[in-house]
Design an enzyme around this catalytic site. Structure first.
Site, PDB file in Angstrom:
ATOM      1  N   LYS A 159      19.665 -58.702  19.664  1.00  0.00           N
ATOM      2  CA  LYS A 159      20.717 -57.863  20.266  1.00  0.00           C
ATOM      3  C   LYS A 159      20.244 -57.537  21.679  1.00  0.00           C
ATOM      4  CE  LYS A 159      23.532 -53.739  19.335  1.00  0.00           C
ATOM      5  NZ  LYS A 159      24.878 -54.289  19.316  1.00  0.00           N
TER       6      LYS A 159
HETATM    7  N1  PPE Z   1      28.439 -58.491  16.718  1.00  0.00           N
HETATM    8  C1  PPE Z   1      28.240 -58.012  17.967  1.00  0.00           C
HETATM    9  C2  PPE Z   1      28.330 -58.942  19.112  1.00  0.00           C
HETATM   10  C3  PPE Z   1      27.965 -56.655  18.137  1.00  0.00           C
HETATM   11  O1  PPE Z   1      27.771 -56.180  19.350  1.00  0.00           O
HETATM   12  C4  PPE Z   1      27.904 -55.805  17.008  1.00  0.00           C
HETATM   13  C5  PPE Z   1      27.621 -54.347  17.182  1.00  0.00           C
HETATM   14  C6  PPE Z   1      28.117 -56.353  15.736  1.00  0.00           C
HETATM   15  C7  PPE Z   1      28.362 -57.697  15.636  1.00  0.00           C
HETATM   16  C8  PPE Z   1      28.005 -55.520  14.491  1.00  0.00           C
HETATM   17  O2  PPE Z   1      26.659 -55.201  14.227  1.00  0.00           O
HETATM   18  P1  PPE Z   1      26.251 -53.843  13.480  1.00  0.00           P
HETATM   19  O3  PPE Z   1      26.589 -52.729  14.400  1.00  0.00           O
HETATM   20  O4  PPE Z   1      24.804 -53.983  13.231  1.00  0.00           O
HETATM   21  O5  PPE Z   1      27.047 -53.800  12.232  1.00  0.00           O
HETATM   22  N2  PPE Z   1      28.143 -53.778  18.341  1.00  0.00           N
HETATM   23  C9  PPE Z   1      27.636 -52.504  18.770  1.00  0.00           C
HETATM   24  C10 PPE Z   1      27.969 -52.260  20.213  1.00  0.00           C
HETATM   25  C11 PPE Z   1      29.286 -51.704  20.546  1.00  0.00           C
HETATM   26  C12 PPE Z   1      29.416 -51.398  22.024  1.00  0.00           C
HETATM   27  O6  PPE Z   1      30.547 -51.523  22.525  1.00  0.00           O
HETATM   28  O7  PPE Z   1      28.441 -51.014  22.674  1.00  0.00           O
HETATM   29  C13 PPE Z   1      28.016 -51.401  17.817  1.00  0.00           C
HETATM   30  O8  PPE Z   1      28.944 -51.541  17.027  1.00  0.00           O
HETATM   31  O9  PPE Z   1      27.348 -50.371  17.835  1.00  0.00           O
END
Ligand code: PPE
Length: 313
Positions: A159
């Site tokens: 990430k």
């Molecule tokens: N894919 C991406 C590209 C992504 O950024 C997130 C989280 C997810 C999947 C889901 O992952 P998880 O949160 O572990 O379930 N995106 C984060 C960032 C949002 C933002 O705009 O900043 C979040 O949901 O916190």
């Protein structure tokens, strides 16, 4: 506009929100050298609790390892404790927590290794990601003309801040065309994920989600949805998904820390199922919110109480 909270954690110390600034020649500014997390803390009847804290900290340390950020100086346990302490210091009941590790000020040039690693952790109150009504009504999305980052270019399992330049292209295009969000295909043309969410497709009662090899972030909410589906005896499969499967799905929904579980009611203006939240998404949402809000026992030990000694759920 972001409402400041009092303190931000920086390299082991709490500093005032407005003092958490960096030099413009920090490595991260030119070269995108950062890894980060997004974590939610929920209010429960027995006090605030951080959702899947240890999994988030582990993913951040994994992201750092992929980018050879090895001299962090903090153990996973110390980072987890810093997050809990930050929520306590800011006296919040529910919030979003954003830890960031970046390469700071020192040298200029592509090689990051001589720049110090700076760790910051901030938190603030963050409402519903895709709008108030999204959770109940569903959102209108498009398939992006931008692909997700290809394998062996930017590693999707990390990430990293730089990955979000790709996400920004997806998001801006979607908004410019009147959609709430875009779904990116991977480099092979199969469904990957949203700009900030994982994606699920339901057909004939079975849940499908792209595998980790489809350039997706290994989402912690994705993992949560898969576990809840198992608990609820909903059949599921991690498999490559052709684009057109979105259009003929009974349900499509997103998962993410910010987005939680958000139904999708149309893709490219094609109505999905009945055109609103479907029964599978609703069951998963109910179970998810019951656990994070402490209404149901925390059977998977997903919640870390902010105030020690208080059992949650
Ligand atoms: N894919 C991406 C590209 C992504 O950024 C997130 C989280 C997810 C999947 C889901 O992952 P998880 O949160 O572990 O379930 N995106 C984060 C960032 C949002 C933002 O705009 O900043 C979040 O949901 O916190």
């Amino acid at each position: 506009m972001l409402t400041p909270t009092e303190k931000i954690w920086h390299n082991g110390r709490f500093i005032p929100w407005q003092d958490a600034t960096i030099h413009v020649l920090s490595h991260v500014v030119s070269y995108g050298t950062s890894v980060f997390e997004g974590i939610r803390c929920y209010a429960t009847p027995s006090g605030p609790a951080v959702f899947r804290l240890h999994e988030h900290v582990r993913r951040m340390v994994d992201s750092a390892k992929i980018y050879r950020m090895e001299e962090l100086g903090y153990s996973r346990a110390a980072l987890a404790e810093a997050i809990l302490e930050l929520v306590r210091v800011n006296k919040l009941d529910s919030c979003y927590v954003r830890p960031i590790m970046l390469r700071g000020y020192g040298e200029i040039g592509v090689n990051p290794l001589r720049n110090p690693i700076d760790i910051y952790i901030a938190c603030w109150v963050w409402g519903k990601y895709l709008g108030e009504e999204a959770l109940a009504e569903g959102v209108d999305v498009c398939v992006s003309s931008w692909n997700r980052i290809a394998p062996n270019t930017l590693p999707a399992l990390a990430k990293a801040g730089a990955n979000y330049m790709n996400s920004q292209l997806i998001k801006m295009e979607a908004l410019a065309n009147g959609y709430s969000e875009g779904i990116a295909l991977d480099a092979s043309g199969y469904v990957s994920e949203g700009s900030g969410e994982n994606i699920f497709v339901v057909r004939d009662g079975k849940i499908h989600t792209p595998p980790l090899g489809a350039s997706v972030l290994p989402g912690i909410t994705r993992d949560t949805v898969l576990q809840l589906a198992r608990d609820l005896d909903i059949p599921l499969v991690e498999t490559i998904i052709p684009r057109e499967m979105l259009y003929i799905a009974d349900e499509v929904f997103f998962s993410g820390t910010a987005a939680e579980i958000t139904p999708i009611r149309s893709v490219d203006r094609i109505r999905i199922g009945a055109g609103h939240r479907g029964p599978v998404a609703e069951r998963l949402q109910k179970e998810f919110f019951a656990i994070v809000n402490g209404a149901k026992p925390d059977r998977h030990k997903w919640l870390s109480p902010v105030y020690v000694g208080q059992p949650v759920g």
